[in-house]
Design a protein around this motif. Structure first.
Motif, PDB file in Angstrom:
ATOM      1  N   GLU A  21      70.039  48.497  26.519  1.00  0.00           N
ATOM      2  CA  GLU A  21      69.869  49.801  25.852  1.00  0.00           C
ATOM      3  C   GLU A  21      69.783  50.957  26.830  1.00  0.00           C
ATOM      4  O   GLU A  21      70.264  52.049  26.547  1.00  0.00           O
ATOM      5  CB  GLU A  21      68.601  49.788  24.994  1.00  0.00           C
ATOM      6  CG  GLU A  21      68.712  48.969  23.738  1.00  0.00           C
ATOM      7  CD  GLU A  21      69.769  49.497  22.780  1.00  0.00           C
ATOM      8  OE1 GLU A  21      69.890  50.731  22.635  1.00  0.00           O
ATOM      9  OE2 GLU A  21      70.480  48.666  22.180  1.00  0.00           O
ATOM     10  N   PHE A  22      69.116  50.740  27.953  1.00  0.00           N
ATOM     11  CA  PHE A  22      68.867  51.867  28.854  1.00  0.00           C
ATOM     12  C   PHE A  22      69.843  51.930  30.035  1.00  0.00           C
ATOM     13  O   PHE A  22      69.674  52.750  30.922  1.00  0.00           O
ATOM     14  CB  PHE A  22      67.407  51.864  29.327  1.00  0.00           C
ATOM     15  CG  PHE A  22      66.437  52.114  28.198  1.00  0.00           C
ATOM     16  CD1 PHE A  22      66.367  53.361  27.595  1.00  0.00           C
ATOM     17  CD2 PHE A  22      65.631  51.099  27.711  1.00  0.00           C
ATOM     18  CE1 PHE A  22      65.493  53.593  26.538  1.00  0.00           C
ATOM     19  CE2 PHE A  22      64.754  51.318  26.644  1.00  0.00           C
ATOM     20  CZ  PHE A  22      64.694  52.571  26.059  1.00  0.00           C
ATOM     21  N   CYS A  23      70.886  51.113  30.022  1.00  0.00           N
ATOM     22  CA  CYS A  23      71.922  51.236  31.051  1.00  0.00           C
ATOM     23  C   CYS A  23      72.757  52.465  30.725  1.00  0.00           C
ATOM     24  O   CYS A  23      73.350  52.554  29.652  1.00  0.00           O
ATOM     25  CB  CYS A  23      72.818  50.003  31.084  1.00  0.00           C
ATOM     26  SG  CYS A  23      74.229  50.229  32.172  1.00  0.00           S
ATOM     27  N   PRO A  24      72.810  53.452  31.650  1.00  0.00           N
ATOM     28  CA  PRO A  24      73.524  54.694  31.320  1.00  0.00           C
ATOM     29  C   PRO A  24      75.031  54.512  31.189  1.00  0.00           C
ATOM     30  O   PRO A  24      75.702  55.335  30.559  1.00  0.00           O
ATOM     31  CB  PRO A  24      73.174  55.621  32.491  1.00  0.00           C
ATOM     32  CG  PRO A  24      72.758  54.736  33.599  1.00  0.00           C
ATOM     33  CD  PRO A  24      72.190  53.499  32.979  1.00  0.00           C
ATOM     34  N   THR A  25      75.594  53.455  31.793  1.00  0.00           N
ATOM     35  CA  THR A  25      77.055  53.285  31.709  1.00  0.00           C
ATOM     36  C   THR A  25      77.466  52.040  30.909  1.00  0.00           C
ATOM     37  O   THR A  25      78.612  51.609  30.959  1.00  0.00           O
ATOM     38  CB  THR A  25      77.679  53.226  33.125  1.00  0.00           C
ATOM     39  OG1 THR A  25      77.011  52.208  33.873  1.00  0.00           O
ATOM     40  CG2 THR A  25      77.546  54.555  33.854  1.00  0.00           C
ATOM     41  N   LYS A  26      76.524  51.489  30.174  1.00  0.00           N
ATOM     42  CA  LYS A  26      76.797  50.373  29.255  1.00  0.00           C
ATOM     43  C   LYS A  26      77.505  49.186  29.932  1.00  0.00           C
ATOM     44  O   LYS A  26      78.518  48.675  29.459  1.00  0.00           O
ATOM     45  CB  LYS A  26      77.613  50.846  28.035  1.00  0.00           C
ATOM     46  CG  LYS A  26      76.933  51.985  27.268  1.00  0.00           C
ATOM     47  CD  LYS A  26      75.675  51.508  26.562  1.00  0.00           C
ATOM     48  CE  LYS A  26      74.802  52.651  26.097  1.00  0.00           C
ATOM     49  NZ  LYS A  26      73.378  52.371  26.076  1.00  0.00           N
ATOM     50  N   VAL A  35      71.258  38.259  28.342  1.00  0.00           N
ATOM     51  CA  VAL A  35      72.088  39.398  28.727  1.00  0.00           C
ATOM     52  C   VAL A  35      73.303  38.915  29.517  1.00  0.00           C
ATOM     53  O   VAL A  35      73.249  37.900  30.206  1.00  0.00           O
ATOM     54  CB  VAL A  35      71.252  40.427  29.518  1.00  0.00           C
ATOM     55  CG1 VAL A  35      70.762  39.864  30.822  1.00  0.00           C
ATOM     56  CG2 VAL A  35      72.041  41.702  29.755  1.00  0.00           C
ATOM     57  N   ARG A  36      74.390  39.659  29.360  1.00  0.00           N
ATOM     58  CA  ARG A  36      75.636  39.298  30.042  1.00  0.00           C
ATOM     59  C   ARG A  36      76.201  40.558  30.697  1.00  0.00           C
ATOM     60  O   ARG A  36      76.103  41.656  30.127  1.00  0.00           O
ATOM     61  CB  ARG A  36      76.628  38.758  29.005  1.00  0.00           C
ATOM     62  CG  ARG A  36      77.851  38.098  29.575  1.00  0.00           C
ATOM     63  CD  ARG A  36      78.629  37.410  28.457  1.00  0.00           C
ATOM     64  NE  ARG A  36      79.265  38.381  27.559  1.00  0.00           N
ATOM     65  CZ  ARG A  36      80.467  38.922  27.774  1.00  0.00           C
ATOM     66  NH1 ARG A  36      81.154  38.612  28.843  1.00  0.00           N
ATOM     67  NH2 ARG A  36      80.985  39.781  26.921  1.00  0.00           N
ATOM     68  N   VAL A  37      76.771  40.400  31.866  1.00  0.00           N
ATOM     69  CA  VAL A  37      77.383  41.546  32.553  1.00  0.00           C
ATOM     70  C   VAL A  37      78.799  41.706  32.001  1.00  0.00           C
ATOM     71  O   VAL A  37      79.683  40.907  32.280  1.00  0.00           O
ATOM     72  CB  VAL A  37      77.415  41.322  34.081  1.00  0.00           C
ATOM     73  CG1 VAL A  37      77.947  42.565  34.783  1.00  0.00           C
ATOM     74  CG2 VAL A  37      76.042  40.967  34.600  1.00  0.00           C
ATOM     75  N   ALA A  42      81.745  49.342  35.917  1.00  0.00           N
ATOM     76  CA  ALA A  42      81.165  50.625  35.502  1.00  0.00           C
ATOM     77  C   ALA A  42      79.785  50.879  36.129  1.00  0.00           C
ATOM     78  O   ALA A  42      79.231  51.966  35.997  1.00  0.00           O
ATOM     79  CB  ALA A  42      81.053  50.669  33.980  1.00  0.00           C
ATOM     80  N   CYS A  43      79.247  49.893  36.840  1.00  0.00           N
ATOM     81  CA  CYS A  43      77.884  50.013  37.395  1.00  0.00           C
ATOM     82  C   CYS A  43      77.826  51.110  38.456  1.00  0.00           C
ATOM     83  O   CYS A  43      78.683  51.183  39.339  1.00  0.00           O
ATOM     84  CB  CYS A  43      77.447  48.674  37.996  1.00  0.00           C
ATOM     85  SG  CYS A  43      75.797  48.746  38.734  1.00  0.00           S
ATOM     86  N   ILE A  44      76.808  51.969  38.333  1.00  0.00           N
ATOM     87  CA  ILE A  44      76.640  53.063  39.299  1.00  0.00           C
ATOM     88  C   ILE A  44      75.433  52.820  40.227  1.00  0.00           C
ATOM     89  O   ILE A  44      74.982  53.726  40.901  1.00  0.00           O
ATOM     90  CB  ILE A  44      76.499  54.420  38.577  1.00  0.00           C
ATOM     91  CG1 ILE A  44      75.356  54.366  37.550  1.00  0.00           C
ATOM     92  CG2 ILE A  44      77.821  54.829  37.930  1.00  0.00           C
ATOM     93  CD1 ILE A  44      74.958  55.704  36.966  1.00  0.00           C
TER      94      ILE A  44
END
Lengths: 63, 271
Positions: A21-26, A35-37, A42-44
């Protein structure tokens, strides 16, 4: 700069979905109760998922 | 870069017992990062707790740890500090353990201004013992023992600590993860009793009884209820309704208990 490597320790993940939910770039998504990547590119490297994971289940390794 | 928590954790203890989405894990990680920032030596650091969900923390971390009687963490910790004043003493516990059952020990540790760091995990409820209301359960909210709504006014833990004499008081929430370690580190470095209140969420016994549909909704609540001290000074009373101030709320220099007691020992020996 290449995207960081995101490590999920599935044995520790309890599926609360705070990181998703709180990942800014989903980058992350739920796969059942774990959870799965989904979009590693897109990870910053903001580290919010690692910081807010209550279960020590996610680590962001910057290259 | 990923933080290496493993060097401070006891091997084989994870996963911990806290429920999915419980903020205690976030606060525990903050505490570990703060200890790392301050460079505390494991063998010279004691982490003391009472009973409750938050009080399970010492079982996971590789320090000198004490898991004591309900509410008595501050009393045991005071004993450790008095016997070994050179030791870094950190107390952890919940709102029920610290302000109800252990309320007296908490206020008197504050009054003495003994050089310890008290990290209090305020999840607004007694979690482990079955969801009974604590002095921090918001008025009107439900717990297993207030099924028609809690009639009691609440304790403001930080104000209580300031009033009782703690010389460093700060507050943050589990949502504001980076602030947790900064405030705890500042508290550890401070000479005297430091109280760091971490507001967090209990989805299991508090959330589901109070119509929070998810952990995320509870985290959003923590995010919106927090107002940094600096921002609050520019806000009206109406804007601050239902909000809590976060950041360093109080800091002063005053005599520390172990030093005062050492003087008493000197006088008693006729020096």
């Amino acid at each position: 700069m290449s995207s960081p490597r995101i490590e999920v320790i599935e044995r520790y993940c309890k599926g609360c979905s705070i990181c998703v939910e709180f990942c800014p770039t989903k980058v992350l998504e739920m796969d059942g109760f774990v959870v799965r990547v989904a979009k590693p590119e897109a990870c910053i490297n903001c580290m919010q998922c690692e910081l807010r994971c209550p279960d020590f289940a996610i680590k962001v390794h910057a290259e | 870069m990923a933080f290496d928590y493993d060097k401070y954790l006891r091997p084989g203890k994870l996963p911990h017992i806290w429920c999915p989405g419980c903020g205690h894990g976030i606060a525990m990680k903050g505490l570990i990062r703060a200890i790392d920032t301050c460079g505390l030596d494991k063998s010279n650091t004691a982490i003391v707790s009472g009973i409750g969900c938050a009080s399970r923390l010492p079982g996971y971390v590789d320090f000198n740890t004490l898991h004591t009687a309900h509410g008595r963490a501050a009393a045991f910790a005071t004993g450790v500090k008095m016997a070994k004043p050179e030791m870094n003493v950190i107390v952890v516990g919940g709102d029920g353990d610290g302000t109800a059952i252990g309320g007296n020990h908490f206020i008197h540790a504050c009054r003495r201004n003994i050089d310890m760091t008290y990290v209090i995990f305020n999840n607004f409820i007694y979690g482990m013992t079955g969801g009974q209301f604590s002095p921090c359960t918001p008025t009107g909210h439900k717990a297993s023992t207030t099924v028609y709504g809690n009639p009691d006014p609440v304790f403001d833990i930080s104000k209580l600590a300031i009033g009782a004499g703690a010389s460093f008081v700060a507050r943050t929430t589990a949502f504001h993860a980076t602030q947790i370690d900064k405030l705890i580190a500042e508290g550890i470095k401070h000479k005297g009793l430091s109280v760091i209140e971490v507001l967090d969420d209990c989805p299991t016994t508090y959330g589901r009884r109070n119509k929070f549909r998810s952990v995320i909704e509870m985290m959003e609540r923590l995010k919106t209820m927090a107002v940094p001290v600096a921002a609050a000074s520019k806000m009206t009373a109406e804007q601050l309704e239902g909000k809590v101030l976060t950041g360093v709320l109080h800091k002063e220099e005053k005599p520390e208990y172990c030093e005062q007691y050492a003087e008493v020992i000197k006088r008693a020996k006729g020096a």
